[in-house]
Design a protein around this motif. Sequence first.
Motif, mmCIF file in Angstrom:
data_model
loop_
_atom_site.group_PDB
_atom_site.id
_atom_site.type_symbol
_atom_site.label_atom_id
_atom_site.label_comp_id
_atom_site.label_asym_id
_atom_site.label_seq_id
_atom_site.Cartn_x
_atom_site.Cartn_y
_atom_site.Cartn_z
ATOM 1 N N GLY A 21 -8.615 15.599 43.723
ATOM 2 C CA GLY A 21 -8.547 14.357 42.952
ATOM 3 C C GLY A 21 -9.939 13.780 42.855
ATOM 4 O O GLY A 21 -10.484 13.314 43.845
ATOM 5 N N SER A 23 -12.224 10.907 41.391
ATOM 6 C CA SER A 23 -12.100 9.563 40.827
ATOM 7 C C SER A 23 -13.374 9.094 40.143
ATOM 8 O O SER A 23 -13.386 8.034 39.532
ATOM 9 C CB SER A 23 -11.783 8.577 41.957
ATOM 10 N N GLY A 25 -15.878 8.612 42.134
ATOM 11 C CA GLY A 25 -16.465 7.897 43.271
ATOM 12 C C GLY A 25 -17.197 8.872 44.181
ATOM 13 O O GLY A 25 -17.086 10.099 44.020
ATOM 14 N N ASP A 27 -16.802 9.494 47.461
ATOM 15 C CA ASP A 27 -16.034 10.232 48.474
ATOM 16 C C ASP A 27 -15.406 11.501 47.901
ATOM 17 O O ASP A 27 -15.476 12.573 48.513
ATOM 18 C CB ASP A 27 -14.951 9.333 49.076
ATOM 19 N N LEU A 45 -9.363 17.201 39.285
ATOM 20 C CA LEU A 45 -8.389 16.572 38.388
ATOM 21 C C LEU A 45 -8.643 15.067 38.412
ATOM 22 O O LEU A 45 -8.570 14.428 39.471
ATOM 23 C CB LEU A 45 -6.957 16.890 38.852
ATOM 24 N N PHE A 46 -8.990 14.546 37.229
ATOM 25 C CA PHE A 46 -9.178 13.101 37.081
ATOM 26 C C PHE A 46 -7.909 12.544 36.481
ATOM 27 O O PHE A 46 -7.406 13.043 35.484
ATOM 28 C CB PHE A 46 -10.358 12.818 36.137
ATOM 29 N N MET A 47 -7.355 11.504 37.110
ATOM 30 C CA MET A 47 -6.116 10.948 36.550
ATOM 31 C C MET A 47 -6.335 9.530 36.063
ATOM 32 O O MET A 47 -7.153 8.787 36.604
ATOM 33 C CB MET A 47 -4.997 10.969 37.587
ATOM 34 N N LYS A 117 -0.305 9.670 43.725
ATOM 35 C CA LYS A 117 -1.277 10.678 44.175
ATOM 36 C C LYS A 117 -0.618 11.840 44.912
ATOM 37 O O LYS A 117 -1.013 12.985 44.742
ATOM 38 C CB LYS A 117 -2.315 10.037 45.097
ATOM 39 N N PHE A 121 0.799 13.525 40.991
ATOM 40 C CA PHE A 121 -0.461 14.277 40.976
ATOM 41 C C PHE A 121 -0.286 15.633 41.662
ATOM 42 O O PHE A 121 -0.687 16.675 41.137
ATOM 43 C CB PHE A 121 -1.543 13.449 41.701
ATOM 44 N N ALA A 134 -6.648 18.058 47.335
ATOM 45 C CA ALA A 134 -7.582 17.406 48.262
ATOM 46 C C ALA A 134 -7.936 16.053 47.686
ATOM 47 O O ALA A 134 -7.908 15.858 46.470
ATOM 48 C CB ALA A 134 -8.845 18.249 48.432
ATOM 49 N N GLY A 136 -10.515 12.308 48.587
ATOM 50 C CA GLY A 136 -11.645 11.780 49.345
ATOM 51 C C GLY A 136 -11.232 10.690 50.318
ATOM 52 O O GLY A 136 -12.045 9.837 50.662
ATOM 53 N N HIS A 137 -9.964 10.711 50.734
ATOM 54 C CA HIS A 137 -9.524 9.721 51.730
ATOM 55 C C HIS A 137 -10.138 10.014 53.098
ATOM 56 O O HIS A 137 -10.282 11.185 53.478
ATOM 57 C CB HIS A 137 -7.998 9.768 51.887
ATOM 58 N N GLN A 163 -8.445 5.486 56.460
ATOM 59 C CA GLN A 163 -7.515 5.050 55.405
ATOM 60 C C GLN A 163 -6.075 5.497 55.661
ATOM 61 O O GLN A 163 -5.253 5.464 54.747
ATOM 62 C CB GLN A 163 -7.975 5.583 54.044
ATOM 63 N N SER A 207 -14.930 1.314 45.705
ATOM 64 C CA SER A 207 -13.963 0.552 44.919
ATOM 65 C C SER A 207 -13.275 -0.445 45.841
ATOM 66 O O SER A 207 -12.961 -0.136 46.987
ATOM 67 C CB SER A 207 -12.940 1.492 44.285
HETATM 68 N N1 LIG Z 1 -8.577 8.280 39.008
HETATM 69 C C1 LIG Z 1 -8.469 9.201 39.972
HETATM 70 N N2 LIG Z 1 -8.360 10.505 39.657
HETATM 71 C C2 LIG Z 1 -8.252 11.459 40.606
HETATM 72 N N3 LIG Z 1 -8.239 11.187 41.921
HETATM 73 C C3 LIG Z 1 -8.335 9.903 42.300
HETATM 74 C C4 LIG Z 1 -8.462 8.836 41.354
HETATM 75 N N4 LIG Z 1 -8.545 7.664 42.028
HETATM 76 C C5 LIG Z 1 -8.489 7.982 43.338
HETATM 77 N N5 LIG Z 1 -8.359 9.326 43.512
HETATM 78 C C6 LIG Z 1 -8.310 10.084 44.780
HETATM 79 O O1 LIG Z 1 -7.882 9.224 45.844
HETATM 80 C C7 LIG Z 1 -8.930 9.089 46.809
HETATM 81 C C8 LIG Z 1 -8.950 7.701 47.395
HETATM 82 O O2 LIG Z 1 -9.062 6.783 46.363
HETATM 83 P P1 LIG Z 1 -9.631 5.322 46.551
HETATM 84 O O3 LIG Z 1 -9.303 4.587 45.310
HETATM 85 O O4 LIG Z 1 -9.193 4.817 47.863
HETATM 86 O O5 LIG Z 1 -11.171 5.574 46.455
HETATM 87 P P2 LIG Z 1 -12.347 5.698 47.464
HETATM 88 O O6 LIG Z 1 -11.900 5.761 48.875
HETATM 89 O O7 LIG Z 1 -13.343 4.688 47.048
HETATM 90 O O8 LIG Z 1 -12.836 7.185 47.062
HETATM 91 P P3 LIG Z 1 -13.866 7.610 45.939
HETATM 92 O O9 LIG Z 1 -15.224 7.242 46.492
HETATM 93 O O10 LIG Z 1 -13.655 9.077 45.815
HETATM 94 O O11 LIG Z 1 -13.494 6.830 44.697
HETATM 95 C C9 LIG Z 1 -10.204 9.439 46.066
HETATM 96 O O12 LIG Z 1 -11.216 9.877 46.935
HETATM 97 C C10 LIG Z 1 -9.715 10.536 45.127
HETATM 98 O O13 LIG Z 1 -9.637 11.782 45.776
#
Ligand SMILES: Nc1ncnc2c1ncn2[C@@H]1O[C@H](COP(=O)(O)OP(=O)(O)OP(=O)(O)O)[C@@H](O)[C@H]1O
Length: 395
Positions: A21, A23, A25, A27, A45-47, A117, A121, A134, A136-137, A163, A207
């Motif tokens: 996943g 995002s 971001g 992580d 995969l971006f959702m 997710k 997903f 996988a 980035g949690h 998390q 975020s």
């Molecule tokens: N739009 C998205 N598309 C795909 N995967 C996502 C999306 N948003 C979140 N995820 C997945 O869920 C995880 C946790 O999301 P969260 O919103 O808590 O962001 P985060 O901890 O700030 O991580 P990141 O730095 O990767 O955004 C992300 O690391 C990613 O793997």
Amino acid sequence: MTNTSEAHPANSTANTRVIVGMSGGVDSSVAAWLLKDHGYQVEGLFMKNWDEDDGTEYCTAMTDLADAQAVADAIGIKLHTASFAAEYWDRVFEHFLSEYQAGRTPNPDILCNKEVKFRAFLDYAVTLGADYIATGHYARQRPIADAPGKAQLLKGLDPNKDQSYFLHAVSGDRIARTLFPVGELEKPEVRRIAEQQGFVTHDKKDSTGICFIGERKFKDFLKQYLPAQPGDIETPDGQKIGRHQGLMYHTIGQRQGLGIGGLSEFGDEPWYVAQKDLSRNVLIAVQGKHHPLLFSRGLVSGPIDWVAGEPPAQSFRCKAKTRYRQPDQDCEVVLIEGGVRVDFDDAQRAVTPGQSVVFYDGDVCLGGGVIEETWRDGEPLPARLTGTRPQEETA
Ligand SMILES: Nc1ncnc2c1ncn2[C@@H]1O[C@H](COP(=O)(O)OP(=O)(O)OP(=O)(O)O)[C@@H](O)[C@H]1O
């Protein structure tokens, strides 16, 4: 990184296909890179979970997608996109609104993990040929030797970023199909890797808040969906001290935004939300962060999602959090009809109906559920625990 070949000795990383996943971001960028570096077959995969139709500056999805694509290109992996906006609306957002309407303060990120997710997903990723997904949690998983296909959910190694609280409602069989590559790392190390790799996301800020609300003002957002119902703010002994714009805008324990001040007979001590009286549409406020009315001795929850699929025992001692980042608290848990009763060793501040209580045995996240009612020292137990309404007991 959790080693899948330990759980599946026949599998090597080279023929294990992982859909990450992404995002946009930092992580998930590093999660994808770590997997590739460990030799997995990786795709991203971006959702999209929210159909932005207001065309405002709050729409960050396009920037996030561009960032995810730039990182995927840098790593040399394919990036898929999919929309789960319908699933998000039906399974997360409608529930979120109805909870607010009922005066509770819900946590949509927990439901998003459970329903989107790690369900929509994950199911979609399987159609793309994934052996694992996988994210980035900051969490870890540990396969259970005598329960093939199930795994325990563990706290992330970085205590500041763990998390698992948000992941507690995901079942062990879905956790078993997930890799958490950054769960073994501390955040500064993740940023260092991202910088070293030259990812555009390396200095992107974390975020915050609820994904679909983004940077817009929470009150303005909610107002679009739920009618505001102004009412009085009172002291616990019924003295009117102000007006609120709607109970849904306030959270137990909250200080800001009450607009109470200049009441000479009460002095300068700040006011905090202690209670919401839904039947009268009244907000009860008290003075002082440590006012006894802000502390709960125990709670009853709704149905519990146990990561293992079942509770450890009929009653047991463990640690619990009633909100993200709260230090673990000692408590006793007893199963009751439709949920659990939790008695804390120490009274807990600002336990909030609608938020979740999550249980831990050391690093292992056992599961959790939504807080329905609380009680304070010296108060009668909720009716669900006594079988009689508190008023009837004294009648
Ligand atoms: N739009 C998205 N598309 C795909 N995967 C996502 C999306 N948003 C979140 N995820 C997945 O869920 C995880 C946790 O999301 P969260 O919103 O808590 O962001 P985060 O901890 O700030 O991580 P990141 O730095 O990767 O955004 C992300 O690391 C990613 O793997």
